[in-house]
Design a protein around this motif. Structure first.
Motif, PDB file in Angstrom:
ATOM      1  N   MET A   1      32.813  34.676  42.650  1.00  0.00           N
ATOM      2  CA  MET A   1      32.638  34.687  44.085  1.00  0.00           C
ATOM      3  C   MET A   1      33.972  34.350  44.749  1.00  0.00           C
ATOM      4  O   MET A   1      34.621  33.367  44.425  1.00  0.00           O
ATOM      5  CB  MET A   1      31.567  33.667  44.463  1.00  0.00           C
ATOM      6  N   SER A   2      34.377  35.152  45.686  1.00  0.00           N
ATOM      7  CA  SER A   2      35.634  34.942  46.389  1.00  0.00           C
ATOM      8  C   SER A   2      35.478  33.900  47.477  1.00  0.00           C
ATOM      9  O   SER A   2      34.413  33.738  48.051  1.00  0.00           O
ATOM     10  CB  SER A   2      36.121  36.250  47.010  1.00  0.00           C
ATOM     11  N   SER A   3      36.571  33.190  47.749  1.00  0.00           N
ATOM     12  CA  SER A   3      36.597  32.205  48.828  1.00  0.00           C
ATOM     13  C   SER A   3      37.499  32.711  49.931  1.00  0.00           C
ATOM     14  O   SER A   3      38.667  32.999  49.697  1.00  0.00           O
ATOM     15  CB  SER A   3      37.137  30.869  48.325  1.00  0.00           C
ATOM     16  N   GLN A   4      36.932  32.832  51.122  1.00  0.00           N
ATOM     17  CA  GLN A   4      37.750  33.165  52.288  1.00  0.00           C
ATOM     18  C   GLN A   4      38.527  31.915  52.666  1.00  0.00           C
ATOM     19  O   GLN A   4      38.052  30.802  52.484  1.00  0.00           O
ATOM     20  CB  GLN A   4      36.866  33.618  53.448  1.00  0.00           C
ATOM     21  N   THR A   5      39.717  32.083  53.179  1.00  0.00           N
ATOM     22  CA  THR A   5      40.564  30.954  53.535  1.00  0.00           C
ATOM     23  C   THR A   5      40.845  30.980  55.036  1.00  0.00           C
ATOM     24  O   THR A   5      40.400  31.888  55.741  1.00  0.00           O
ATOM     25  CB  THR A   5      41.897  31.017  52.762  1.00  0.00           C
ATOM     26  N   ARG A   6      41.602  30.005  55.497  1.00  0.00           N
ATOM     27  CA  ARG A   6      41.980  29.949  56.921  1.00  0.00           C
ATOM     28  C   ARG A   6      42.801  31.165  57.338  1.00  0.00           C
ATOM     29  O   ARG A   6      42.832  31.521  58.500  1.00  0.00           O
ATOM     30  CB  ARG A   6      42.766  28.681  57.208  1.00  0.00           C
ATOM     31  N   ASP A   7      43.497  31.759  56.387  1.00  0.00           N
ATOM     32  CA  ASP A   7      44.237  32.986  56.660  1.00  0.00           C
ATOM     33  C   ASP A   7      43.298  34.151  56.354  1.00  0.00           C
ATOM     34  O   ASP A   7      42.922  34.358  55.198  1.00  0.00           O
ATOM     35  CB  ASP A   7      45.482  33.055  55.778  1.00  0.00           C
ATOM     36  N   PRO A   8      42.901  34.929  57.340  1.00  0.00           N
ATOM     37  CA  PRO A   8      41.923  35.996  57.108  1.00  0.00           C
ATOM     38  C   PRO A   8      42.406  37.081  56.153  1.00  0.00           C
ATOM     39  O   PRO A   8      41.597  37.845  55.627  1.00  0.00           O
ATOM     40  CB  PRO A   8      41.673  36.573  58.509  1.00  0.00           C
ATOM     41  N   ASN A   9      43.708  37.127  55.892  1.00  0.00           N
ATOM     42  CA  ASN A   9      44.247  38.119  54.970  1.00  0.00           C
ATOM     43  C   ASN A   9      44.304  37.629  53.526  1.00  0.00           C
ATOM     44  O   ASN A   9      44.631  38.396  52.632  1.00  0.00           O
ATOM     45  CB  ASN A   9      45.659  38.521  55.407  1.00  0.00           C
ATOM     46  N   PHE A  10      43.997  36.343  53.324  1.00  0.00           N
ATOM     47  CA  PHE A  10      44.161  35.717  52.004  1.00  0.00           C
ATOM     48  C   PHE A  10      42.815  35.264  51.476  1.00  0.00           C
ATOM     49  O   PHE A  10      42.099  34.511  52.137  1.00  0.00           O
ATOM     50  CB  PHE A  10      45.111  34.525  52.122  1.00  0.00           C
ATOM     51  N   ILE A  11      42.473  35.732  50.275  1.00  0.00           N
ATOM     52  CA  ILE A  11      41.258  35.263  49.605  1.00  0.00           C
ATOM     53  C   ILE A  11      41.636  34.706  48.236  1.00  0.00           C
ATOM     54  O   ILE A  11      42.661  35.074  47.656  1.00  0.00           O
ATOM     55  CB  ILE A  11      40.186  36.363  49.442  1.00  0.00           C
ATOM     56  N   ILE A  12      40.790  33.807  47.762  1.00  0.00           N
ATOM     57  CA  ILE A  12      40.946  33.225  46.432  1.00  0.00           C
ATOM     58  C   ILE A  12      39.712  33.623  45.643  1.00  0.00           C
ATOM     59  O   ILE A  12      38.588  33.424  46.102  1.00  0.00           O
ATOM     60  CB  ILE A  12      41.060  31.693  46.517  1.00  0.00           C
ATOM     61  N   ARG A  13      39.948  34.207  44.472  1.00  0.00           N
ATOM     62  CA  ARG A  13      38.823  34.648  43.656  1.00  0.00           C
ATOM     63  C   ARG A  13      39.009  34.199  42.206  1.00  0.00           C
ATOM     64  O   ARG A  13      40.151  34.042  41.741  1.00  0.00           O
ATOM     65  CB  ARG A  13      38.658  36.157  43.723  1.00  0.00           C
ATOM     66  N   PRO A  14      37.903  33.984  41.499  1.00  0.00           N
ATOM     67  CA  PRO A  14      38.027  33.642  40.084  1.00  0.00           C
ATOM     68  C   PRO A  14      38.643  34.814  39.309  1.00  0.00           C
ATOM     69  O   PRO A  14      38.333  35.976  39.587  1.00  0.00           O
ATOM     70  CB  PRO A  14      36.586  33.415  39.621  1.00  0.00           C
ATOM     71  N   ALA A  15      39.502  34.506  38.383  1.00  0.00           N
ATOM     72  CA  ALA A  15      40.066  35.543  37.525  1.00  0.00           C
ATOM     73  C   ALA A  15      39.004  36.025  36.554  1.00  0.00           C
ATOM     74  O   ALA A  15      38.096  35.273  36.176  1.00  0.00           O
ATOM     75  CB  ALA A  15      41.273  34.994  36.761  1.00  0.00           C
ATOM     76  N   THR A  16      39.133  37.272  36.141  1.00  0.00           N
ATOM     77  CA  THR A  16      38.263  37.848  35.126  1.00  0.00           C
ATOM     78  C   THR A  16      39.125  38.293  33.954  1.00  0.00           C
ATOM     79  O   THR A  16      40.363  38.330  34.053  1.00  0.00           O
ATOM     80  CB  THR A  16      37.482  39.059  35.666  1.00  0.00           C
ATOM     81  N   VAL A  17      38.484  38.659  32.880  1.00  0.00           N
ATOM     82  CA  VAL A  17      39.211  39.117  31.700  1.00  0.00           C
ATOM     83  C   VAL A  17      40.102  40.309  32.049  1.00  0.00           C
ATOM     84  O   VAL A  17      41.172  40.484  31.458  1.00  0.00           O
ATOM     85  CB  VAL A  17      38.245  39.413  30.531  1.00  0.00           C
ATOM     86  N   ALA A  18      39.703  41.116  33.022  1.00  0.00           N
ATOM     87  CA  ALA A  18      40.517  42.261  33.443  1.00  0.00           C
ATOM     88  C   ALA A  18      41.844  41.826  34.058  1.00  0.00           C
ATOM     89  O   ALA A  18      42.766  42.637  34.180  1.00  0.00           O
ATOM     90  CB  ALA A  18      39.724  43.126  34.427  1.00  0.00           C
TER      91      ALA A  18
END
Length: 167
Positions: free
Chosen positions: A1-18
């Motif tokens: 699940m991605s996390s939206q941040t205070r910067d609308p252009n920047f998201i943090i997401r869990p890495a996957t094996v890909a």
């Protein structure tokens, strides 16, 4: 699940094996900045097993700006016997040079701090090279305290084998 941040252009997401090749690229870019590229022996197969195998040893999140990966954080849990609680140890935080100065490092550290609180961790900690004054100043501006009275010790390679043979 991605996390939206205070910067609308920047998201943090869990890495996957890909993301294994991307993670290795970021590790090498960070090592190059730290003047330690010659020490990187990790490869995709090792990272894939260590991060996404049967027993993952660390977690990684990827920071994306406008949909493009530009940063990563690799962390794992440690434990404080004094606090009687787990902690989060930040092994690597990297933002590509062209994205520095936008506050992404602060957002990534804020993500880890909120995760530490959510998981009832007693602390968030990391090492920084003593020559990296910009990073030290940045961390201290966020309230980080240098643990100058502690000395890091490491046993690796042949010394690790020799110590293990003492059993």
């Amino acid at each position: 699940m991605s996390s939206q941040t205070r910067d609308p252009n920047f998201i943090i997401r869990p890495a996957t094996v890909a993301d294994t090749a991307l993670i290795l690229t970021f590790i090498k870019e960070l090592a190059d900045y730290e003047k330690l590229l010659h020490e990187v022996v990790a490869d995709e197969a090792t990272l894939k097993e260590s991060l996404f195998g049967e027993t993952p040893h660390a977690k990684v999140v990827i920071g994306e700006y406008d949909g493009a990966p530009v940063s990563f954080v690799l962390y794992f849990h440690n434990f404080s016997t004094f606090l009687g609680r787990p902690g989060i140890y930040l092994e690597d935080l990297y933002v590509q040079p062209h994205m520095r100065g936008k506050g992404l490092g602060k957002i990534l550290l804020g993500y880890l701090a909120s995760l530490a609180i959510e998981l009832n961790c007693g602390r968030l900690e990391w090492w920084v090279l003593d020559w990296n004054k910009p990073a030290i100043d940045f961390y201290q501006s966020l309230g980080a305290q240098s643990m100058d009275e502690w000395t890091v010790n490491r046993v690796t390679g042949e010394a690790l084998d020799k110590l293990a043979a003492q059993l």
